[in-house]
Write an enzyme that holds these catalytic residues in place. Structure first.
Site, PDB file in Angstrom:
ATOM      1  N   LYS A  71      49.016  57.652  25.790  1.00 13.26           N
ATOM      2  CA  LYS A  71      48.767  56.205  25.747  1.00 13.26           C
ATOM      3  C   LYS A  71      47.484  55.896  24.954  1.00 13.26           C
ATOM      4  O   LYS A  71      47.482  55.044  24.071  1.00 13.26           O
ATOM      5  CB  LYS A  71      48.656  55.628  27.182  1.00 13.26           C
ATOM      6  CG  LYS A  71      49.938  55.837  27.998  1.00 13.26           C
ATOM      7  CD  LYS A  71      49.876  55.187  29.366  1.00 13.26           C
ATOM      8  CE  LYS A  71      48.932  55.846  30.332  1.00 13.26           C
ATOM      9  NZ  LYS A  71      49.347  57.190  30.779  1.00 13.26           N
ATOM     10  N   THR A  72      46.413  56.622  25.287  1.00 14.49           N
ATOM     11  CA  THR A  72      45.140  56.392  24.587  1.00 14.49           C
ATOM     12  C   THR A  72      45.247  56.819  23.123  1.00 14.49           C
ATOM     13  O   THR A  72      44.758  56.125  22.219  1.00 14.49           O
ATOM     14  CB  THR A  72      44.017  57.204  25.283  1.00 14.49           C
ATOM     15  OG1 THR A  72      44.017  56.863  26.666  1.00 14.49           O
ATOM     16  CG2 THR A  72      42.661  56.901  24.686  1.00 14.49           C
ATOM     17  N   ASP A 116      42.101  50.806  29.527  1.00 14.87           N
ATOM     18  CA  ASP A 116      42.783  51.869  30.257  1.00 14.87           C
ATOM     19  C   ASP A 116      42.852  51.473  31.734  1.00 14.87           C
ATOM     20  O   ASP A 116      42.007  50.694  32.200  1.00 14.87           O
ATOM     21  CB  ASP A 116      41.982  53.172  30.077  1.00 14.87           C
ATOM     22  CG  ASP A 116      42.843  54.390  30.336  1.00 14.87           C
ATOM     23  OD1 ASP A 116      44.064  54.250  30.508  1.00 14.87           O
ATOM     24  OD2 ASP A 116      42.278  55.504  30.362  1.00 14.87           O
ATOM     25  N   THR A 165      49.282  53.654  34.588  1.00  8.37           N
ATOM     26  CA  THR A 165      50.182  54.646  35.178  1.00  8.37           C
ATOM     27  C   THR A 165      51.102  53.952  36.181  1.00  8.37           C
ATOM     28  O   THR A 165      51.995  54.571  36.716  1.00  8.37           O
ATOM     29  CB  THR A 165      49.370  55.727  35.913  1.00  8.37           C
ATOM     30  OG1 THR A 165      48.421  55.077  36.765  1.00  8.37           O
ATOM     31  CG2 THR A 165      48.636  56.628  34.940  1.00  8.37           C
ATOM     32  N   ARG A 224      48.829  66.812  27.033  1.00 10.70           N
ATOM     33  CA  ARG A 224      47.460  67.147  27.456  1.00 10.70           C
ATOM     34  C   ARG A 224      47.436  68.486  28.195  1.00 10.70           C
ATOM     35  O   ARG A 224      46.538  69.299  28.007  1.00 10.70           O
ATOM     36  CB  ARG A 224      46.886  66.043  28.350  1.00 10.70           C
ATOM     37  CG  ARG A 224      45.429  66.311  28.743  1.00 10.70           C
ATOM     38  CD  ARG A 224      44.919  65.278  29.709  1.00 10.70           C
ATOM     39  NE  ARG A 224      44.875  63.965  29.095  1.00 10.70           N
ATOM     40  CZ  ARG A 224      44.834  62.815  29.776  1.00 10.70           C
ATOM     41  NH1 ARG A 224      44.833  62.838  31.101  1.00 10.70           N
ATOM     42  NH2 ARG A 224      44.779  61.675  29.151  1.00 10.70           N
TER      43      ARG A 224
END
Ligand code: ADE
Length: 350
Positions: A71-72, A116, A165, A224
């Site tokens: 997302k980031t 975020d 989330t 990640r």
């Protein structure tokens, strides 16, 4: 003299903590480098091209999905593709209306504001976002009660990119103000293998296809995690195996990390065993699991549970979480029909 300065600055650069991370950033910076989430990237390509053609700012965008799926990264890519600045903040950091006002009133034309964990913005702060998103304006309120006056302050057109989330926790007025909303899903093994190979090449560590696949399949569908495991396997390969990552090197290294071939790690096993042993297979509420394990319920909900649900190790029922037969057999615990999920179904059938 100039030569000397260059040397000193090189030495200083090497000593900045985290410099390696910046130099070897594994995150893609352009859409063309981004692997996976094809439907999302296609939508973004079209929206970006159209906005650039019209010389307008992009519509507000909301990305929803478990942590580590990009997302980031996508928010930064969008800023790169649009050629704009990106200003980042997060829901919990925006405690007061003034915090958000300060950011909004300093935005320049076309800037991207990335928030975020946007579901954690306090309600009172969230309300400032509505006119900002809809009309590029903020309403300052002076005085209280009968003397209250508002003054509308114009903002430069900007794009808000929110990441969450838990889209379900967003209020509908906020959710409705995003022009583009996309759910990011777990990556398949194919895409993760490509990501591992790309990262290995940036890290300049030799890897073969099977080695990359072994890391990919243990990465919980999450880039990640894949990059984190790659770094552990790289260490192992360099110290124990002449530097190259092969299938066996990856298997041995990840066994040491306690991660099995389905990506199930120590915390997952603790959660599954708690449900199966302490709560007879469930149903059990997430809070009860969290307090048994002394883990925050939010971490269980956001980080641990989505992959266990996706792989079918647990299911969610209105009464709570239940371990499935897959979980029992994965942990080598015999499935007792009188206790577990299927016992319930059997009962209903009778
Ligand atoms: N590194 C982390 N996520 C990635 C992605 N989706 N594509 C390429 N490299 C990545």
């Amino acid at each position: 003299m100039i030569q000397e300065e260059a040397n000193i600055s090189d030495i200083l650069k090497k000593e900045i903590p985290g410099d390696e991370d910046i130099k070897f950033s594994l995150r893609p910076s352009r859409l063309a480098e981004y692997i996976g989430q094809n439907k999302v990237t296609e939508t973004l390509k079209i929206a970006i091209e159209a906005a650039l053609k019209r010389k307008e700012s992009l519509d507000h965008i909301l990305f929803n999905g478990p942590p580590g799926l990009g997302k980031t990264t996508l928010a930064h890519i969008i800023a790169n593709e649009m050629g704009t600045r990106i200003i980042t903040s997060s829901g919990p950091a925006l405690e007061k209306g003034g915090d958000l006002m300060g950011i909004l009133t300093h935005l320049e034309k076309g800037d991207i504001l990335f928030i975020d964990e946007i579901h954690r913005i306090p309600k009172i702060v969230e309300e400032f976002l509505y006119p900002a998103m809809e009309d590029f304006a903020v309403d300052f309120i002076f005085d209280k009660g009968a003397h209250a006056r508002t003054h509308r302050y114009r903002l430069e057109p900007f794009t808000l990119i929110g990441a969450t989330t838990r889209a379900g926790l967003l209020s509908s007025p906020l959710r409705e103000r995003f022009g583009i909303t996309r759910d990011l899903d777990f990556y398949d093994e194919n895409d993760l293998t490509k990501i591992v190979k790309r990262s290995a090449s940036i890290l300049e560590v030799p890897i073969d296809d099977e080695g990359a696949f072994e890391i990919a399949r243990r990465s919980r569908g999450t880039p990640r995690v894949a990059n984190r495991l790659l770094k552990r396997v790289r260490d192992y390969a360099q110290v124990r195996a002449h530097g190259k990552i092969t299938k066996n090197v990856a298997i041995d290294a990840l066994l040491l990390e306690g991660i099995d071939e389905q990506g199930i790690g120590e915390t997952d096993r603790k959660v599954l065993k708690t449900i199966i042993i302490n709560y007879k297979g469930g149903p059990v509420g997430i809070e009860a699991i969290a307090s048994t394990l002394q883990i925050e319920a939010d971490v269980l909900i956001d980080v641990v549970e989505p992959y266990l649900l996706k792989t079918g190790f647990i299911i969610r029922t209105p009464q709570g979480r239940k371990a499935t037969e897959i979980a029992y057999s994965h942990l080598g615990i015999s499935f007792n029909k009188n206790l577990g999920l299927f016992a319930d179904n059997d009962r209903k059938r009778k």
